[in-house]
Motif scaffolding. Structure first.
Motif, PDB file in Angstrom:
ATOM      1  N   TRP A 173      -1.905  -7.908   3.496  1.00 16.79           N
ATOM      2  CA  TRP A 173      -2.205  -7.068   2.325  1.00 16.79           C
ATOM      3  C   TRP A 173      -2.847  -7.878   1.209  1.00 16.79           C
ATOM      4  O   TRP A 173      -3.800  -7.433   0.562  1.00 16.79           O
ATOM      5  CB  TRP A 173      -0.934  -6.382   1.828  1.00 16.79           C
TER       6      TRP A 173
ATOM      7  N   LEU B 156      -2.461  -5.137   7.945  1.00 16.67           N
ATOM      8  CA  LEU B 156      -3.135  -4.054   8.629  1.00 16.67           C
ATOM      9  C   LEU B 156      -3.849  -4.598   9.861  1.00 16.67           C
ATOM     10  O   LEU B 156      -4.596  -5.579   9.776  1.00 16.67           O
ATOM     11  CB  LEU B 156      -4.150  -3.466   7.649  1.00 16.67           C
TER      12      LEU B 156
ATOM     13  N   SER C 146      -1.000   4.248   0.579  1.00 16.97           N
ATOM     14  CA  SER C 146      -1.690   4.959   1.653  1.00 16.97           C
ATOM     15  C   SER C 146      -2.948   4.205   2.057  1.00 16.97           C
ATOM     16  O   SER C 146      -3.544   3.474   1.256  1.00 16.97           O
ATOM     17  CB  SER C 146      -2.046   6.383   1.224  1.00 16.97           C
ATOM     18  N   VAL C 147      -3.307   4.363   3.319  1.00 20.81           N
ATOM     19  CA  VAL C 147      -4.478   3.717   3.888  1.00 20.81           C
ATOM     20  C   VAL C 147      -5.303   4.795   4.574  1.00 20.81           C
ATOM     21  O   VAL C 147      -4.775   5.551   5.378  1.00 20.81           O
ATOM     22  CB  VAL C 147      -4.073   2.638   4.914  1.00 20.81           C
TER      23      VAL C 147
ATOM     24  N   ARG D  72     -10.154   2.793   2.432  1.00 19.00           N
ATOM     25  CA  ARG D  72      -9.573   2.957   1.101  1.00 19.00           C
ATOM     26  C   ARG D  72      -8.084   2.674   1.165  1.00 19.00           C
ATOM     27  O   ARG D  72      -7.377   3.179   2.033  1.00 19.00           O
ATOM     28  CB  ARG D  72      -9.779   4.375   0.588  1.00 19.00           C
ATOM     29  N   ILE D  73      -7.634   1.863   0.238  1.00 19.76           N
ATOM     30  CA  ILE D  73      -6.208   1.558   0.149  1.00 19.76           C
ATOM     31  C   ILE D  73      -5.734   1.897  -1.258  1.00 19.76           C
ATOM     32  O   ILE D  73      -6.329   1.468  -2.240  1.00 19.76           O
ATOM     33  CB  ILE D  73      -5.927   0.068   0.434  1.00 19.76           C
ATOM     34  N   GLU D  74      -4.702   2.703  -1.297  1.00 22.78           N
ATOM     35  CA  GLU D  74      -4.061   3.023  -2.566  1.00 22.78           C
ATOM     36  C   GLU D  74      -2.826   2.143  -2.662  1.00 22.78           C
ATOM     37  O   GLU D  74      -1.967   2.173  -1.780  1.00 22.78           O
ATOM     38  CB  GLU D  74      -3.628   4.485  -2.533  1.00 22.78           C
ATOM     39  N   TRP D  75      -2.726   1.356  -3.721  1.00 20.15           N
ATOM     40  CA  TRP D  75      -1.611   0.413  -3.859  1.00 20.15           C
ATOM     41  C   TRP D  75      -0.491   1.029  -4.681  1.00 20.15           C
ATOM     42  O   TRP D  75      -0.717   1.943  -5.483  1.00 20.15           O
ATOM     43  CB  TRP D  75      -2.109  -0.875  -4.528  1.00 20.15           C
TER      44      TRP D  75
ATOM     45  N   GLU E 281      -6.643   0.953  -6.610  1.00 18.57           N
ATOM     46  CA  GLU E 281      -7.223   1.406  -5.356  1.00 18.57           C
ATOM     47  C   GLU E 281      -8.298   0.416  -4.907  1.00 18.57           C
ATOM     48  O   GLU E 281      -9.057  -0.103  -5.723  1.00 18.57           O
ATOM     49  CB  GLU E 281      -7.863   2.778  -5.581  1.00 18.57           C
TER      50      GLU E 281
ATOM     51  N   PRO F 277       0.808  -1.209   0.000  1.00 24.66           N
ATOM     52  CA  PRO F 277       0.000   0.000   0.000  1.00 24.66           C
ATOM     53  C   PRO F 277       0.847   1.267   0.000  1.00 24.66           C
ATOM     54  O   PRO F 277       1.917   1.305   0.595  1.00 24.66           O
ATOM     55  CB  PRO F 277      -0.770  -0.112   1.309  1.00 24.66           C
TER      56      PRO F 277
ATOM     57  N   ALA G  38      -1.007   0.178  10.199  1.00 23.72           N
ATOM     58  CA  ALA G  38      -0.193  -0.574   9.235  1.00 23.72           C
ATOM     59  C   ALA G  38       0.948  -1.251   9.973  1.00 23.72           C
ATOM     60  O   ALA G  38       1.601  -0.632  10.811  1.00 23.72           O
ATOM     61  CB  ALA G  38       0.337   0.364   8.163  1.00 23.72           C
TER      62      ALA G  38
END
Ligand SMILES: [Zn+2]
Length: 98
Positions: free
Chosen positions: A87, A72, A7-8, A18-21, A26, A5, A66
């Motif tokens: 993840w 997480l 950002s979480v 929301r998770i940005e990989w 996303e 990730p 995280a």
């Protein structure tokens, strides 16, 4: 594929995690789904023992920690804080929803 990730973010109004990989994709995961799919020892044991799936519709996510490569750690409004979501598992859950 083993994306990590970038950002979480916990969204309380929409009740989404929301998770940005790092590959640019996303994920948006409903809090109730995450709670229902907890795989900690306690929840796994309850499911194996044949306990009915708890009603998680009103449960929201209050914290997300995280834990580097491990995944997480999620804390829910019903007091449950044991779950560690790898993840790869989070990505799997997202694909299950869409
Ligand atoms: Zn659990």
């Amino acid at each position: 594929m083993n994306a990590l990730p970038r950002s979480v973010t916990v969204h309380s109004a929409s009740r989404l995690l929301r998770i940005e990989w790092d590959d640019g994709s996303e994920s948006a995961l409903p809090h109730a789904l995450l709670r229902a799919r907890c795989r900690c020892a306690f929840c796994t044991k309850a499911a194996r023992a044949g306990a009915a799936a708890p009603d998680c519709s009103g449960v929201v996510l209050t914290e997300a920690h995280a834990m580097a490569d491990a995944g997480l750690n999620l804390v829910f409004s019903d007091g449950h804080r044991r779950g560690i979501y790898p993840w790869a598992y989070l990505r799997e859950l997202d694909e299950g929803v869409s």
